[in-house]
Design a protein around this motif. Structure first.
Motif, mmCIF file in Angstrom:
data_model
loop_
_atom_site.group_PDB
_atom_site.id
_atom_site.type_symbol
_atom_site.label_atom_id
_atom_site.label_comp_id
_atom_site.label_asym_id
_atom_site.label_seq_id
_atom_site.Cartn_x
_atom_site.Cartn_y
_atom_site.Cartn_z
ATOM 1 N N SER A 163 0.773 -1.255 0.030
ATOM 2 C CA SER A 163 -0.088 -0.026 0.039
ATOM 3 C C SER A 163 0.764 1.276 -0.124
ATOM 4 O O SER A 163 1.816 1.265 0.530
ATOM 5 C CB SER A 163 -0.867 0.246 1.334
ATOM 6 N N THR A 164 0.377 2.280 -0.693
ATOM 7 C CA THR A 164 1.218 3.722 -0.652
ATOM 8 C C THR A 164 0.571 4.156 0.627
ATOM 9 O O THR A 164 1.401 5.219 1.010
ATOM 10 C CB THR A 164 0.648 4.475 -1.896
ATOM 11 N N GLY A 165 -0.026 3.731 1.458
ATOM 12 C CA GLY A 165 -0.653 4.588 2.632
ATOM 13 C C GLY A 165 -1.706 5.321 2.669
ATOM 14 O O GLY A 165 -2.187 5.998 3.386
ATOM 15 N N SER A 166 -2.315 5.594 1.105
ATOM 16 C CA SER A 166 -3.403 6.207 0.699
ATOM 17 C C SER A 166 -4.336 5.560 -0.025
ATOM 18 O O SER A 166 -3.802 4.995 -1.128
ATOM 19 C CB SER A 166 -2.918 7.536 0.072
ATOM 20 N N PRO A 167 -5.443 5.203 0.452
ATOM 21 C CA PRO A 167 -6.445 4.408 -0.440
ATOM 22 C C PRO A 167 -6.872 4.974 -1.712
ATOM 23 O O PRO A 167 -6.956 4.101 -2.481
ATOM 24 C CB PRO A 167 -7.730 4.422 0.671
ATOM 25 N N GLY A 168 -6.966 6.106 -1.766
ATOM 26 C CA GLY A 168 -7.269 6.915 -3.030
ATOM 27 C C GLY A 168 -6.172 6.761 -4.173
ATOM 28 O O GLY A 168 -6.454 6.478 -5.097
ATOM 29 N N ILE A 179 -3.719 3.100 -8.856
ATOM 30 C CA ILE A 179 -2.726 2.491 -9.725
ATOM 31 C C ILE A 179 -3.228 1.005 -9.513
ATOM 32 O O ILE A 179 -2.094 0.108 -9.695
ATOM 33 C CB ILE A 179 -1.391 2.657 -9.043
ATOM 34 N N GLY A 180 -4.328 0.585 -9.028
ATOM 35 C CA GLY A 180 -4.701 -0.690 -9.268
ATOM 36 C C GLY A 180 -4.641 -1.341 -7.794
ATOM 37 O O GLY A 180 -4.544 -2.618 -8.121
ATOM 38 N N GLY A 181 -4.480 -0.902 -6.806
ATOM 39 C CA GLY A 181 -4.436 -1.562 -5.545
ATOM 40 C C GLY A 181 -3.094 -1.456 -4.765
ATOM 41 O O GLY A 181 -2.771 -2.191 -3.638
ATOM 42 N N GLY A 182 -2.124 -0.701 -5.016
ATOM 43 C CA GLY A 182 -0.870 -0.314 -4.582
ATOM 44 C C GLY A 182 0.098 -0.565 -5.391
ATOM 45 O O GLY A 182 -0.023 -0.676 -6.613
ATOM 46 N N GLY A 219 -6.113 8.493 -15.605
ATOM 47 C CA GLY A 219 -6.828 8.470 -14.318
ATOM 48 C C GLY A 219 -5.931 9.775 -13.333
ATOM 49 O O GLY A 219 -4.637 9.879 -13.442
ATOM 50 N N PHE A 220 -6.724 10.280 -12.466
ATOM 51 C CA PHE A 220 -5.909 10.957 -11.227
ATOM 52 C C PHE A 220 -6.702 10.983 -9.970
ATOM 53 O O PHE A 220 -7.535 10.477 -10.007
ATOM 54 C CB PHE A 220 -5.884 12.527 -12.071
ATOM 55 N N TYR A 221 -5.456 11.499 -9.219
ATOM 56 C CA TYR A 221 -6.194 11.554 -7.877
ATOM 57 C C TYR A 221 -5.811 12.715 -7.204
ATOM 58 O O TYR A 221 -4.487 13.383 -7.359
ATOM 59 C CB TYR A 221 -5.587 10.354 -6.999
ATOM 60 N N ARG A 237 -2.182 17.007 -7.990
ATOM 61 C CA ARG A 237 -2.819 15.938 -8.773
ATOM 62 C C ARG A 237 -1.686 14.968 -9.150
ATOM 63 O O ARG A 237 -0.767 15.098 -9.696
ATOM 64 C CB ARG A 237 -3.390 16.585 -9.719
ATOM 65 N N ALA A 238 -2.214 13.584 -8.857
ATOM 66 C CA ALA A 238 -1.171 12.464 -9.103
ATOM 67 C C ALA A 238 -2.035 12.043 -10.374
ATOM 68 O O ALA A 238 -3.078 11.596 -10.313
ATOM 69 C CB ALA A 238 -1.361 11.253 -8.158
ATOM 70 N N THR A 239 -1.217 11.977 -11.745
ATOM 71 C CA THR A 239 -1.875 11.426 -12.875
ATOM 72 C C THR A 239 -1.144 10.316 -13.323
ATOM 73 O O THR A 239 -0.046 10.349 -13.380
ATOM 74 C CB THR A 239 -2.217 12.674 -13.868
ATOM 75 N N VAL A 240 -1.945 9.208 -13.835
ATOM 76 C CA VAL A 240 -1.251 7.939 -14.411
ATOM 77 C C VAL A 240 -0.861 8.414 -15.876
ATOM 78 O O VAL A 240 -1.660 8.617 -16.526
ATOM 79 C CB VAL A 240 -2.398 6.895 -14.452
#
Ligand SMILES: Nc1ncnc2c1ncn2[C@@H]1O[C@H](COP(=O)(O)OP(=O)(O)O)[C@@H](O)[C@H]1O
Ligand SMILES: [Mg+2]
Length: 234
Positions: free
Chosen positions: A7-12, A17-20, A208-210, A195-198
Motif C-alpha cells: 500500500s502507498t498508505g493512501s487508499p485513493g 494504480i490498481g491496488g498499491g 486517471g488522477f487523484y 494531482r497525481a496522474t497516471v
C-alpha cells in the motif's frame, strides 16, 4: 504469506494504480519541486513498516527525521528500527549504495525499496552526456533486478526539467528511465491541491488522477475541491 502489492498508505492513491505498489517492478513519481514526491515516498515507507516489513530508503536529498516522525506518528521510534537508510552524497555513491542494499535484502524481510530521488545527483552529471545516462540506466536495471529477485516493490522519484522545444516539464533520465519504470505517476500542483496522474501503467488506462493535499500525517483527499464552482441558482 506474500502480498503482491504494497500500500502507498493512501487508499485513493492505491485505487488509482490498481491496488498499491506492485512488486517486482519500478513505480516512478515524477514532478517539480515541492509537489509531494518525498511525502509520498515517506508515506509508502511508513505503510510498509506498519505492515511489519523492512524498507530500504536511499535518500539523496537529506532525509527529514521530523517529516518521518510526523507521518509515522506515535510508532515512529519502533518503525525506524526496520528502516534501512542510505544517504549517498554523489552519483557514483548512489550506484554503490544500490549495490550495498543487497546485503540488507538478504538478511531482512524487506517489502519496499525507495530511491528518492533517482535523478537529483544525476543532474550534476549531465555534462557527461551519454556516459552518465548509461550509468543511470545501469543503476535502474540493478534496482529492478533487486525488486525481482527479492520480491519487492520499488518506488523511485524523478525530478523534471523544462523542455523549451515543447514548452513543458519533462522527467530527467530520458526514455531510459521512462522505459524501465512500468508505472509512472506525474504529480502537479492544482490550486491548493496536488494531482497525481497516471501517465503509464501496465494494465490501466492513462489519464486517471487523484487529487490530494499535503498534511502533517502525509496526504488527505482533495475530492471535489477542484471541480468548477456551481452557481447558486443553476
Ligand atoms: N507537516 C506538514 N503539513 C503540511 N504540509 C507540509 C508539511 N510538511 C511539508 N509540507 C509541504 O510539503 C511540500 C513539500 O513536499 P515534498 O514531499 O518534500 O516535495 P518534493 O519531494 O516533491 O520536493 C511543501 O509544500 C511543504 O510545505
Ligand atoms: Mg523531495
Amino acid at each position: 504469506m506474500s502480498c503482491p502489492r504494497i500500500s502507498t498508505g493512501s487508499p485513493g492513491l492505491d485505487d488509482l494504480i490498481g491496488g498499491g505498489l506492485e512488486k517486482k517492478l519500478i513505480t516512478e513519481l515524477v514532478g517539480g519541486p515541492g509537489t509531494g514526491k518525498s511525502t509520498l515516498a515517506t508515506l509508502a515507507a511508513v505503510s510498509c513498516l506498519k505492515c511489519g516489513n523492512g524498507v530500504v530508503f536511499i535518500d539523496t536529498e537529506g532525509f527529514s527525521i521530523e517529516r518521518f516522525r510526523q507521518i509515522a506518528g506515535e510508532e515512529s521510534y519502533d518503525l525506524a528500527g526496520r528502516l534501512f537508510l542510505f544517504e549517498p552524497a554523489d552519483f557514483i555513491s548512489q550506484g554503490v549504495m544500490i549495490g550495498s542494499a543487497e546485503k540488507v535484502l538478504k538478511e531482512n524481510d524487506v517489502g519496499l525499496i525507495i530511491l528518492d530521488s533517482a535523478t537529483g545527483l544525476y543532474r550534476a552529471e549531465l555534462e557527461r552526456g551519454r556516459e552518465a545516462i548509461q550509468q543511470l540506466t545501469r543503476q535502474m536495471v540493478h534496482l529492478l533486478g533487486l525488486a525481482r529477485r527479492y520480491d519487492l516493490a520499488c518506488l523511485i522519484t524523478n525530478q523534471v526539467y523544462h523542455d523549451p522545444a515543447h514548452n513543458r516539464l519533462v522527467g530527467l533520465g530520458g526514455t531510459a528511465l521512462a522505459h524501465i519504470a512500468k508505472v509512472i505517476l506525474q504529480i502537479d500542483r492544482v490550486g491548493d491541491c496536488r494531482r497525481a496522474t497516471v501517465i503509464k501503467h501496465l494494465c490501466l488506462p492513462e489519464g486517471g488522477f487523484y487529487d490530494f493535499r499535503i498534511v502533517r500525517e502525509g496526504i488527505a483527499s482533495c475530492e471535489g475541491e477542484n471541480e468548477p464552482a456551481r452557481s447558486e441558482d443553476s
